[in-house]
Scaffold this active site. Structure first.
Site, PDB file in Angstrom:
ATOM      1  N   TRP A 109      42.498  28.034  24.367  1.00  0.00           N
ATOM      2  CA  TRP A 109      42.074  29.433  24.348  1.00  0.00           C
ATOM      3  C   TRP A 109      43.231  30.388  24.566  1.00  0.00           C
ATOM      4  O   TRP A 109      43.340  31.405  23.869  1.00  0.00           O
ATOM      5  CB  TRP A 109      40.947  29.682  25.351  1.00  0.00           C
ATOM      6  CG  TRP A 109      39.664  29.063  24.892  1.00  0.00           C
ATOM      7  CD1 TRP A 109      39.013  28.011  25.477  1.00  0.00           C
ATOM      8  CD2 TRP A 109      38.891  29.403  23.735  1.00  0.00           C
ATOM      9  NE1 TRP A 109      37.884  27.690  24.757  1.00  0.00           N
ATOM     10  CE2 TRP A 109      37.786  28.526  23.687  1.00  0.00           C
ATOM     11  CE3 TRP A 109      39.028  30.362  22.728  1.00  0.00           C
ATOM     12  CZ2 TRP A 109      36.821  28.579  22.671  1.00  0.00           C
ATOM     13  CZ3 TRP A 109      38.070  30.423  21.721  1.00  0.00           C
ATOM     14  CH2 TRP A 109      36.993  29.541  21.700  1.00  0.00           C
ATOM     15  N   ASP A 180      41.317  35.930  30.992  1.00  0.00           N
ATOM     16  CA  ASP A 180      40.153  35.479  30.234  1.00  0.00           C
ATOM     17  C   ASP A 180      39.394  34.506  31.136  1.00  0.00           C
ATOM     18  O   ASP A 180      39.824  33.375  31.344  1.00  0.00           O
ATOM     19  CB  ASP A 180      40.621  34.794  28.941  1.00  0.00           C
ATOM     20  CG  ASP A 180      39.459  34.216  28.124  1.00  0.00           C
ATOM     21  OD1 ASP A 180      38.304  34.268  28.588  1.00  0.00           O
ATOM     22  OD2 ASP A 180      39.735  33.704  27.021  1.00  0.00           O
ATOM     23  N   LYS A 204      28.795  31.351  28.585  1.00  0.00           N
ATOM     24  CA  LYS A 204      29.054  30.170  29.409  1.00  0.00           C
ATOM     25  C   LYS A 204      28.323  30.274  30.748  1.00  0.00           C
ATOM     26  O   LYS A 204      27.498  29.451  31.075  1.00  0.00           O
ATOM     27  CB  LYS A 204      30.556  29.979  29.645  1.00  0.00           C
ATOM     28  CG  LYS A 204      31.345  29.336  28.511  1.00  0.00           C
ATOM     29  CD  LYS A 204      31.353  30.089  27.215  1.00  0.00           C
ATOM     30  CE  LYS A 204      32.061  29.427  26.081  1.00  0.00           C
ATOM     31  NZ  LYS A 204      33.376  29.935  25.770  1.00  0.00           N
TER      32      LYS A 204
HETATM   33  C1  LIG Z   1      34.215  30.457  24.693  1.00  0.00           C
HETATM   34  C2  LIG Z   1      35.530  31.062  25.029  1.00  0.00           C
HETATM   35  C3  LIG Z   1      36.087  32.093  24.263  1.00  0.00           C
HETATM   36  C4  LIG Z   1      35.511  32.545  22.931  1.00  0.00           C
HETATM   37  O1  LIG Z   1      34.423  33.285  23.026  1.00  0.00           O
HETATM   38  P1  LIG Z   1      33.663  33.786  21.698  1.00  0.00           P
HETATM   39  O2  LIG Z   1      32.543  34.520  22.323  1.00  0.00           O
HETATM   40  O3  LIG Z   1      33.254  32.590  20.917  1.00  0.00           O
HETATM   41  O4  LIG Z   1      34.578  34.649  20.939  1.00  0.00           O
HETATM   42  C5  LIG Z   1      37.271  32.662  24.680  1.00  0.00           C
HETATM   43  N1  LIG Z   1      37.891  32.218  25.784  1.00  0.00           N
HETATM   44  C6  LIG Z   1      37.406  31.214  26.528  1.00  0.00           C
HETATM   45  C7  LIG Z   1      38.144  30.760  27.733  1.00  0.00           C
HETATM   46  C8  LIG Z   1      36.207  30.598  26.168  1.00  0.00           C
HETATM   47  O5  LIG Z   1      35.714  29.596  26.914  1.00  0.00           O
END
Ligand SMILES: *Cc1c(COP(=O)(O)O)cnc(C)c1O
Length: 367
Positions: A109, A180, A204
């Site tokens: 990511w 993030d 998540k």
């Molecule tokens: C799932 C995830 C994303 C991506 O999210 P989307 O909503 O699919 O764009 C970005 N960063 C992390 C750490 C993730 O787990």
């Protein structure tokens, strides 16, 4: 129906109580005669839902008064562009031209974030775990940071690689840290004041896909590049209390139910204790002998996403079929790394982890 435990990495399991509440509210929210999906985002019913969600999240994360909580669309990946478009303008006019952004590359990511940001700024990978195949967080002493960088980007929990930070860097200057936290927000106590921006997709640990959360310090607003779409300019979104355009209303409603649920469970500190217990239980079963393998260094193993491999990978299909037959779903690893992955977010009960551990032991032929 047999008991199902869903280990999906995302969209992921939600608390049963939340889904039951949503089902009860589906046709008629609180006697309004409307489903939440049918409400104007500017009407008093939805405004009350929105205000409760913001208030509860502020309480859960102890968000200081000088931070805005924004609900947007676009997902975590959308933020990979939206963050630089909002923040590189802080410095480009003065110190460094073009603006530099520092990254710590700890897995899939953060790697995607580097690539996307390179369209808007001069990206510097200050440290990378790639040589070690993303099995650790490079120690801060090895980071090569850029003086005057617009910000430092971290992915504090790498959902695919299963690597989680166990520290917050102290930078010694006023470079904002952008984190993030898509896959571990609300899973552990954090000090929001150590970050300039925290963002994440909701799917998540918070709610349904389609809702994106941004927590941003006030002084970082107002620097968006001219090319930044208005609907993604945080200062515009903040000035309209996330209602500049129609926000993902149903996602905000479900997130609000999840926030209230976490509060009833004792808040984030109580969730963290449960998450530690769940992770210890699962890693102990993986480490018991060499039948299974988790390759991440112990001090940065994720409490949320646990990738693992069978020593004999020809057994993968049999393992997954047996798991499914026992109601243990979505254990297949991400296609980019193979193997297995168990995501054990807040809404995964310890009973689910125990059921997985029982199966791991049985499949390995352990007594
Ligand atoms: C799932 C995830 C994303 C991506 O999210 P989307 O909503 O699919 O764009 C970005 N960063 C992390 C750490 C993730 O787990």
């Amino acid at each position: 129906m047999t008991q199902i435990y869903n280990f999906s990495a995302g969209p992921a399991v939600l608390p049963k109580e939340v889904l039951q509440q949503a089902a009860a509210d589906m046709l008629d929210w609180h006697g309004s005669g409307m489903s939440v999906m049918e409400m104007s985002h500017r009407g008093p019913e939805f405004i009350s839902i929105y205000e409760a969600a913001v208030r509860d999240l502020r309480l859960l994360l102890n968000v200081p008064a000088n931070y805005k909580i924004l609900f947007l669309q676009g997902g975590g990946l959308g933020e990979n562009a939206i963050v630089p478009m909002n923040l590189v303008g802080r410095v480009s006019a003065s110190a460094t031209t073009p603006a530099a952004i520092d990254f710590v590359h700890t897995g899939s990511w953060s790697g995607k974030s580097v690539k996307e940001a390179a369209r808007y700024a001069n990206v510097n990978v200050a440290a990378s775990g790639e040589a070690g195949r993303f099995t650790s967080v490079p120690p801060q002493s090895e980071w090569k940071l850029t003086p005057g960088a617009a910000y430092l980007h971290l992915c504090t929990n790498e959902t695919i690689d299963g690597v989680e930070y166990n520290f917050v860097p102290e930078l010694g200057d006023d470079t904002p840290i952008v984190a993030d936290m898509s896959s571990h927000i609300l899973s552990r106590v954090i000090d929001v004041s150590k970050y300039g921006v925290i963002f994440g997709g909701a799917q998540k640990n918070i709610g349904p896909a389609g809702l994106t959360l941004v927590i941003v310090r006030d002084d970082l607003l107002g620097h968006a590049l001219p090319i930044c779409p208005s609907a993604f300019d945080w200062s515009i979104v903040a000035a309209h209390d996330s209602m500049y355009n129609t926000p993902p209303t149903y996602g905000i409603y479900i997130a609000g139910l999840v926030f209230a649920h976490v509060l009833r469970q004792g808040g984030v500190a109580a969730m963290e204790q449960r998450n530690i217990a769940k992770a210890e239980l699962l890693y102990a079963a993986l480490d018991a002998d060499d039948f299974y393998q988790n390759r991440v260094e112990k001090d940065c193993r994720s409490r949320m996403n646990v990738p693992f491999y069978l020593r004999d990978e020809t057994l993968n299909d049999k393992f997954l079929a047996g798991a499914k037959a026992r109601g243990l779903l979505q254990l297949k690893g991400h296609k980019s790394v193979g193997g297995m992955r168990a995501s054990i977010y807040n809404a995964m009960l310890i009973e689910g982890v125990q059921a997985l551990v029982d199966y791991l032991n049985e499949f390995a032929g352990r007594k």
